[in-house]
Design a protein around this motif. Structure first.
Motif, PDB file in Angstrom:
ATOM      1  N   GLN A   1       0.829  -1.202   0.000  1.00 31.42           N
ATOM      2  CA  GLN A   1       0.074  -0.044  -0.135  1.00 31.42           C
ATOM      3  C   GLN A   1       1.085   1.309  -0.004  1.00 31.42           C
ATOM      4  N   SER A   2       0.275   2.443  -0.558  1.00 31.28           N
ATOM      5  CA  SER A   2       0.915   3.699  -0.384  1.00 31.28           C
ATOM      6  C   SER A   2       0.388   4.456   0.457  1.00 31.28           C
ATOM      7  N   LEU A   3       0.881   5.124   1.453  1.00 33.42           N
ATOM      8  CA  LEU A   3       0.367   5.871   2.317  1.00 33.42           C
ATOM      9  C   LEU A   3       0.870   7.451   1.808  1.00 33.42           C
ATOM     10  N   TYR A   4       0.041   8.452   1.392  1.00 34.99           N
ATOM     11  CA  TYR A   4       0.706   9.567   1.238  1.00 34.99           C
ATOM     12  C   TYR A   4       0.370  10.528   2.437  1.00 34.99           C
ATOM     13  N   GLU A   5       1.327  11.435   2.720  1.00 37.95           N
ATOM     14  CA  GLU A   5       1.226  12.440   3.824  1.00 37.95           C
ATOM     15  C   GLU A   5       1.527  13.976   3.019  1.00 37.95           C
ATOM     16  N   THR A   6       0.752  14.869   3.304  1.00 41.79           N
ATOM     17  CA  THR A   6       1.162  16.009   3.157  1.00 41.79           C
ATOM     18  C   THR A   6       0.654  17.172   4.118  1.00 41.79           C
ATOM     19  N   ILE A   7       1.214  18.249   4.176  1.00 44.82           N
ATOM     20  CA  ILE A   7       0.625  19.410   5.297  1.00 44.82           C
ATOM     21  C   ILE A   7      -0.836  19.599   4.435  1.00 44.82           C
ATOM     22  N   TYR A   8      -1.898  19.798   5.463  1.00 44.13           N
ATOM     23  CA  TYR A   8      -3.137  20.247   5.136  1.00 44.13           C
ATOM     24  C   TYR A   8      -3.141  21.510   5.279  1.00 44.13           C
ATOM     25  N   THR A   9      -3.506  22.206   3.885  1.00 47.75           N
ATOM     26  CA  THR A   9      -3.897  23.552   3.909  1.00 47.75           C
ATOM     27  C   THR A   9      -5.231  23.584   3.292  1.00 47.75           C
ATOM     28  N   PRO A  10      -6.221  24.352   4.141  1.00 44.24           N
ATOM     29  CA  PRO A  10      -7.663  24.390   3.664  1.00 44.24           C
ATOM     30  C   PRO A  10      -7.863  24.986   2.154  1.00 44.24           C
ATOM     31  N   ASP A  11      -7.014  26.019   2.147  1.00 41.29           N
ATOM     32  CA  ASP A  11      -7.147  26.708   0.801  1.00 41.29           C
ATOM     33  C   ASP A  11      -6.866  25.833  -0.440  1.00 41.29           C
ATOM     34  N   VAL A  12      -6.059  24.981  -0.228  1.00 41.90           N
ATOM     35  CA  VAL A  12      -5.764  23.803  -1.374  1.00 41.90           C
ATOM     36  C   VAL A  12      -6.771  22.726  -1.333  1.00 41.90           C
ATOM     37  N   PHE A  13      -6.609  22.240   0.038  1.00 39.26           N
ATOM     38  CA  PHE A  13      -7.368  20.802  -0.060  1.00 39.26           C
ATOM     39  C   PHE A  13      -8.904  20.805   0.534  1.00 39.26           C
ATOM     40  N   LYS A  14      -9.505  22.134   0.745  1.00 37.47           N
ATOM     41  CA  LYS A  14     -10.572  22.430   1.341  1.00 37.47           C
ATOM     42  C   LYS A  14     -11.322  21.666   2.289  1.00 37.47           C
ATOM     43  N   ASN A  15     -12.445  21.123   2.299  1.00 40.84           N
ATOM     44  CA  ASN A  15     -13.269  20.421   3.288  1.00 40.84           C
ATOM     45  C   ASN A  15     -12.901  18.988   3.504  1.00 40.84           C
ATOM     46  N   LEU A  16     -11.759  18.486   3.498  1.00 41.49           N
ATOM     47  CA  LEU A  16     -11.932  16.845   3.677  1.00 41.49           C
ATOM     48  C   LEU A  16     -11.883  16.466   5.005  1.00 41.49           C
ATOM     49  N   PRO A  17     -12.667  15.443   5.116  1.00 42.19           N
ATOM     50  CA  PRO A  17     -13.099  14.821   6.535  1.00 42.19           C
ATOM     51  C   PRO A  17     -11.755  14.759   7.689  1.00 42.19           C
ATOM     52  N   LYS A  18     -12.246  15.346   8.740  1.00 43.25           N
ATOM     53  CA  LYS A  18     -11.201  15.409   9.904  1.00 43.25           C
ATOM     54  C   LYS A  18     -11.403  14.455  10.743  1.00 43.25           C
ATOM     55  N   LEU A  19     -10.635  13.797  11.221  1.00 47.14           N
ATOM     56  CA  LEU A  19     -10.884  12.712  12.318  1.00 47.14           C
ATOM     57  C   LEU A  19     -11.023  13.481  13.769  1.00 47.14           C
ATOM     58  N   GLU A  20     -10.499  14.505  13.968  1.00 47.88           N
ATOM     59  CA  GLU A  20     -10.597  15.465  14.951  1.00 47.88           C
ATOM     60  C   GLU A  20     -12.181  15.814  15.198  1.00 47.88           C
ATOM     61  N   GLU A  21     -12.758  15.884  14.145  1.00 46.74           N
ATOM     62  CA  GLU A  21     -14.241  16.318  14.271  1.00 46.74           C
ATOM     63  C   GLU A  21     -15.083  15.005  14.134  1.00 46.74           C
ATOM     64  N   GLY A  22     -14.577  13.805  14.403  1.00 48.47           N
ATOM     65  CA  GLY A  22     -15.302  12.446  14.347  1.00 48.47           C
ATOM     66  C   GLY A  22     -15.610  12.175  12.955  1.00 48.47           C
ATOM     67  N   LYS A  23     -15.084  12.596  11.811  1.00 50.73           N
ATOM     68  CA  LYS A  23     -15.405  12.379  10.535  1.00 50.73           C
ATOM     69  C   LYS A  23     -14.580  11.082  10.207  1.00 50.73           C
ATOM     70  N   ALA A  24     -15.275  10.209   9.478  1.00 45.98           N
ATOM     71  CA  ALA A  24     -14.633   8.992   8.841  1.00 45.98           C
ATOM     72  C   ALA A  24     -13.900   9.423   7.304  1.00 45.98           C
ATOM     73  N   PRO A  25     -12.972   8.545   7.163  1.00 51.70           N
ATOM     74  CA  PRO A  25     -12.407   8.713   5.675  1.00 51.70           C
ATOM     75  C   PRO A  25     -13.286   8.769   4.673  1.00 51.70           C
ATOM     76  N   ILE A  26     -13.125   9.656   3.749  1.00 51.87           N
ATOM     77  CA  ILE A  26     -13.825   9.551   2.609  1.00 51.87           C
ATOM     78  C   ILE A  26     -12.970   8.428   1.538  1.00 51.87           C
ATOM     79  N   THR A  27     -13.918   7.815   0.722  1.00 59.15           N
ATOM     80  CA  THR A  27     -13.303   6.660   0.011  1.00 59.15           C
ATOM     81  C   THR A  27     -13.638   6.930  -1.593  1.00 59.15           C
ATOM     82  N   VAL A  28     -12.588   7.067  -2.338  1.00 58.42           N
ATOM     83  CA  VAL A  28     -12.758   7.357  -3.881  1.00 58.42           C
ATOM     84  C   VAL A  28     -11.898   6.262  -4.573  1.00 58.42           C
ATOM     85  N   TYR A  29     -12.709   5.887  -5.586  1.00 54.41           N
ATOM     86  CA  TYR A  29     -12.008   4.427  -6.602  1.00 54.41           C
ATOM     87  C   TYR A  29     -11.415   5.143  -7.999  1.00 54.41           C
ATOM     88  N   SER A  30     -10.277   4.693  -8.137  1.00 55.06           N
ATOM     89  CA  SER A  30      -9.579   4.938  -9.224  1.00 55.06           C
ATOM     90  C   SER A  30      -8.506   4.023  -9.482  1.00 55.06           C
TER      91      SER A  30
END
Lengths: 203, 162
Positions: free
Chosen positions: A152-181
């Motif tokens: 598996q590949s795990l990508y990590e980068t700094i989260y900047t809201p202006d670039v990555f918008k409203n992705l689910p945040k674990l600290e807010e109790g949200k689950a990861p979003i899954t996309v297929y490609s």
């Protein structure tokens, strides 16, 4: 059929290939050059026009994301991550020790961390390499699932809201979003200020 | 830092090697990342990144075993040919893509420097860091290969300068 000398025809054929605007923007962004970084003129008129363009852009962007919340961004991240994972480019640092891998990534604006969603006993770290997501420099860590042997590949980068918008945040109790490609599932989430994207095989 | 115009040129170089637009973009992106990481202040930044692209592509091919970069033997070659050998080739416009697909990456790289950058044999040799004779050998074989592959309606040779 039209014939011409090979030099002319091959030259025109190759010169007909070009990067899309999105690709150009990503490469410029990768170099730290902002898309519209031309506003160095001092005239008041120019500043006013630039301000108006900015306001309109912000409004249109806000409108766009209200109408289609993050769908295209998720898909773009998923597609980029899946595509890079499939290539399995050579690791630049190989170690099962995260501390060793961390030391290699001296050019990042963040420190690669473990995620609460990935149990250390379930995966073995193989190493890492530099990469980018949507033009933002990232760390690509390669993991092996101890149970299935899946890479598996795990990508990590700094989260900047202006670039990555409203992705689910674990600290807010949200689950990861899954996309297929490309026949892969990519889980995307934000945790401790880091954007994570993890590939996995589709069962 | 590379401006948009330079990036487009580099993309075309990548396309000449990969013969595939998505792969060309990946190759260019990877090379730019490497260039930035190297923090190099090369005096000839375009030549420098072209070298990164070339090496990266060769590494990728070797790893994926897509193509072998064979060494060129220079025996039994005529001594009176040059870029004029390629200048005399006339092809159908529709054949451009087929020609690129048919040639190997090393040959396509020469086509790029010749047809897009307008380099001479010596300049190509400098860029590829190989002797001029090696480039000439490749040109000679490329021309022969194309004549054998394509029929006379698609590809013909003008009898000039040889």
């Amino acid at each position: 059929m039209k014939t011409n000398n090979m030099k002319k025809i091959m030259g025109e054929h190759i010169n007909g290939k070009s990067l899309s605007d999105d690709q150009l923007d990503q490469l410029m962004s990768l170099q730290g050059i902002k898309k519209d970084a031309t506003s160095t003129r001092s005239s008041v008129r120019y500043r006013w026009a630039a301000s108006m363009v900015f306001v309109v852009t912000v409004l249109l962007t806000a409108l766009y994301f209200n109408l289609s919340p993050n769908l295209s961004l998720d898909a773009r991240i998923g597609a980029e991550v899946a595509k890079n994972h499939i290539k399995l480019k050579p690791l630049e640092v190989q170690s099962s020790d995260l501390a060793v891998v961390r030391k290699y990534f001296t050019e990042l604006d963040f420190t690669p961390i473990e995620s609460a969603l990935i149990k250390p006993l379930d995966k073995t770290l193989l190493g890492g390499r530099y990469c980018s997501i949507q033009g933002v420099t990232a760390a690509q860590l390669r993991l092996k699932d101890n149970k299935t042997g899946q890479i598996q590949s795990l990508y990590e980068t700094i989260y900047t809201p202006d670039v990555f918008k409203n992705l689910p945040k674990l600290e807010e109790g949200k689950a990861p979003i899954t996309v297929y490609s490309g026949g892969l599932a990519v889980d995307i989430w934000v945790e401790k200020g880091i954007l994570f994207a993890l590939t996995r095989d589709v069962q | 830092m590379y401006d948009k115009e330079t990036l487009q040129k580099l993309f075309r170089y990548c396309y000449s090697l990969t013969c595939n637009e998505p792969d060309a973009y990946d190759l260019l992106q990877s090379a730019v990342e490497k260039y930035l990481k190297s923090r190099n202040t090369a005096q000839q930044p375009i030549a420098y990144i072209r070298r990164i692209i070339h090496n990266q592509f060769v590494d990728d091919c070797r790893r994926q075993k897509i193509v072998q970069f064979e060494t060129i033997e220079e025996d039994n070659l005529p001594t009176d040919f040059d870029m004029q050998t390629l200048e005399s080739v006339v092809i159908n416009e529709d054949l451009a893509d087929k020609v690129l697909q048919y040639l190997d990456p090393g040959e396509r790289e020469i086509i790029y420097f010749w047809a897009v950058e307008g380099f001479s044999t010596s300049q190509i040799a400098d860029q590829l860091d190989v002797p001029r004779g090696t480039v000439l050998s490749k040109i000679y074989r490329m021309r022969k290969k194309l004549i054998e592959k394509f029929d006379s309606e698609s590809l013909s040779i003008l009898e000039v300068g040889l």
